[in-house]
Design a protein around this motif. Structure first.
Motif, mmCIF file in Angstrom:
data_model
loop_
_atom_site.group_PDB
_atom_site.id
_atom_site.type_symbol
_atom_site.label_atom_id
_atom_site.label_comp_id
_atom_site.label_asym_id
_atom_site.label_seq_id
_atom_site.Cartn_x
_atom_site.Cartn_y
_atom_site.Cartn_z
ATOM 1 N N GLY A 295 6.672 -3.453 2.281
ATOM 2 C CA GLY A 295 7.017 -2.168 1.705
ATOM 3 C C GLY A 295 5.864 -1.442 1.047
ATOM 4 N N LEU A 296 6.225 -0.482 0.195
ATOM 5 C CA LEU A 296 5.274 0.392 -0.490
ATOM 6 C C LEU A 296 5.607 0.400 -1.971
ATOM 7 N N GLY B 273 9.603 3.036 -9.387
ATOM 8 C CA GLY B 273 10.554 2.049 -8.899
ATOM 9 C C GLY B 273 10.607 1.902 -7.398
ATOM 10 N N ALA B 274 9.822 2.715 -6.664
ATOM 11 C CA ALA B 274 9.869 2.667 -5.202
ATOM 12 C C ALA B 274 9.393 1.320 -4.673
ATOM 13 N N VAL B 275 10.064 0.835 -3.627
ATOM 14 C CA VAL B 275 9.688 -0.445 -3.015
ATOM 15 C C VAL B 275 9.462 -0.330 -1.512
ATOM 16 N N ARG B 276 9.893 0.784 -0.904
ATOM 17 C CA ARG B 276 9.679 0.965 0.529
ATOM 18 C C ARG B 276 9.756 2.449 0.865
ATOM 19 N N PHE B 277 9.329 2.788 2.096
ATOM 20 C CA PHE B 277 9.422 4.178 2.541
ATOM 21 C C PHE B 277 9.886 4.231 3.982
ATOM 22 N N GLU B 278 10.391 5.374 4.359
ATOM 23 C CA GLU B 278 10.739 5.618 5.754
ATOM 24 C C GLU B 278 10.385 7.057 6.107
ATOM 25 N N ILE B 279 10.219 7.311 7.394
ATOM 26 C CA ILE B 279 10.063 8.658 7.923
ATOM 27 C C ILE B 279 11.291 8.905 8.778
ATOM 28 N N LEU C 14 11.142 7.906 -0.124
ATOM 29 C CA LEU C 14 10.794 6.737 -0.930
ATOM 30 C C LEU C 14 12.076 6.163 -1.510
ATOM 31 N N HIS C 15 12.281 4.844 -1.373
ATOM 32 C CA HIS C 15 13.508 4.197 -1.819
ATOM 33 C C HIS C 15 13.219 3.213 -2.952
ATOM 34 N N ARG D 112 15.964 7.795 -4.874
ATOM 35 C CA ARG D 112 15.057 8.137 -3.787
ATOM 36 C C ARG D 112 14.341 9.452 -4.075
ATOM 37 N N ILE D 113 13.223 9.627 -3.406
ATOM 38 C CA ILE D 113 12.472 10.882 -3.415
ATOM 39 C C ILE D 113 12.330 11.303 -1.949
#
Length: 341
Positions: A284-285, A314-320, A328-329, A335-336
């Motif tokens: 993750g991110l 607090g973000a731990v992963r991202f998706e497109i 950002l999750h 989320r953002i």
């Protein structure tokens, strides 16, 4: 009584003046003539222009170009430019950004300390003209699951590890064929062919997004997976935030994300600007604690800024997603959502 005191003072002054001339000629010595090379005393001479000194530093993995001109220092870092002014320091030369002492460059001999908006970099060292930076081969990497496989394509070799590393195929890299975003390599002697597509791909085990879909044919077997660096999906034009925690954002407000190659993320948090570190792993991110400026804005804007910074931390992963939006999750469902500017 006052008159007698005045006369005494006058007499004393005359007496002292006379003593001052004892042993000296009564006529005044002529003033020395000005040397021909000296300008007349009344002529103003322009001060010399400040010297310009340019130095290149290495701060961890980041290259920093520094140009000193008088009491001003200009830094160029990863495409960004900063103008700093010299500040008081106990040793060396310290330069700070106006109104932001947490952004500074402090030189001490051949080394220096760098901080941008409170984020400190590894100690900087001068790069000399004779210092050689080793050329690193560009490597394209891909991998897949069930069964696990990995592929590395460098400037001159291709290495495939199949069946969790039990089978290894290595060969010189052939000339690739590229057309419409698809690159193909063929190695008949190894019964190996590789297809790399410029298409979004999510790892089926971790969900991590990658910029390439990869298909490998080895004999009669076919392996599929993802390739390329996930950071390539983040670095580039600015991301503009459209939603925070499914609550939208205030009209005409602005929150942004800029991902740099050196592991920094920066932008506007709504009211203040911020700067933080980010890290990508196979899973993750994540983001470090953000340093921000300290402006005060309307309460609603400050509350939105806090929601943004909390979600970022607090973000731990991202998706497109399918529309190209970055999401950002966090682990608790916040989320953002942002899009390219």
């Amino acid at each position: 009584m006052i008159r007698r005191l005045s006369l005494s003072a006058t007499a004393l002054t005359f007496l002292l003046a006379g003593c001052g001339r004892i042993g000296t000629p009564t006529s005044e010595a002529p003033a020395p003539a000005l040397a021909e090379s000296e300008p007349p005393a009344t002529e103003e001479t322009a001060p010399p222009a400040p010297a310009i000194t340019s130095t290149t530093y290495r701060c961890g993995k980041q290259t920093v170009a520094a140009e000193a001109r008088g009491d001003t220092l200009r830094l160029e870092i990863g495409g960004d430019a900063f103008t700093l002014r010299q500040a008081v320091s106990a040793s060396g030369a310290r330069y700070e950004a106006a109104g932001d002492p947490s952004t500074y460059f402090w030189t001490k001999g051949a080394n220096a300390l760098l901080s941008l908006h409170g984020v400190a970099y590894p100690e900087c060292a001068v790069l000399t003209g004779s210092e050689e930076t080793p050329m690193q081969k560009k490597t394209f990497s891909a991998r897949g699951n069930e069964p696990g496989w990995s592929l590395n394509v460098t400037d001159d070799t291709i290495v495939l590890l199949a069946d969790y590393g039990e089978r290894r195929v290595a060969a010189p890299k052939p000339q690739g064929e590229k057309h419409d975003g698809v690159t193909r390599y063929s190695i008949p002697a190894e019964e190996l062919s590789i297809v790399i597509e410029d298409a979004l791909c999510a790892d089926d085990a971790t969900g991590m997004p990658h910029p390439n879909r990869v298909t490998v044919h080895l004999g009669e077997r076919t392996f599929t997976g993802c390739g390329g660096e996930p950071s390539a999906l983040l670095i580039g034009p600015e991301w503009i935030v459209e939603d925070i925690n499914n609550g939208g954002i205030i009209d005409a407000s602005r929150a942004t994300l800029n991902f740099a190659e050196d592991g920094r993320v920066f932008g506007r948090a709504s009211c203040n600007t911020y700067n933080a570190q980010y890290a990508l792993t196979r899973e993750g991110l994540t983001f470090g604690m953000a340093a921000t400026t300290r402006m005060a804005c309307a309460p609603a804007l400050m509350q939105q800024e806090q929601r943004f910074l909390d979600a970022l931390a607090g973000a731990v992963r991202f998706e497109i997603d399918e529309t190209g939006a970055l999401i950002l999750h966090t682990t608790d469902g916040r989320r953002i959502l942002a899009r390219r500017g």
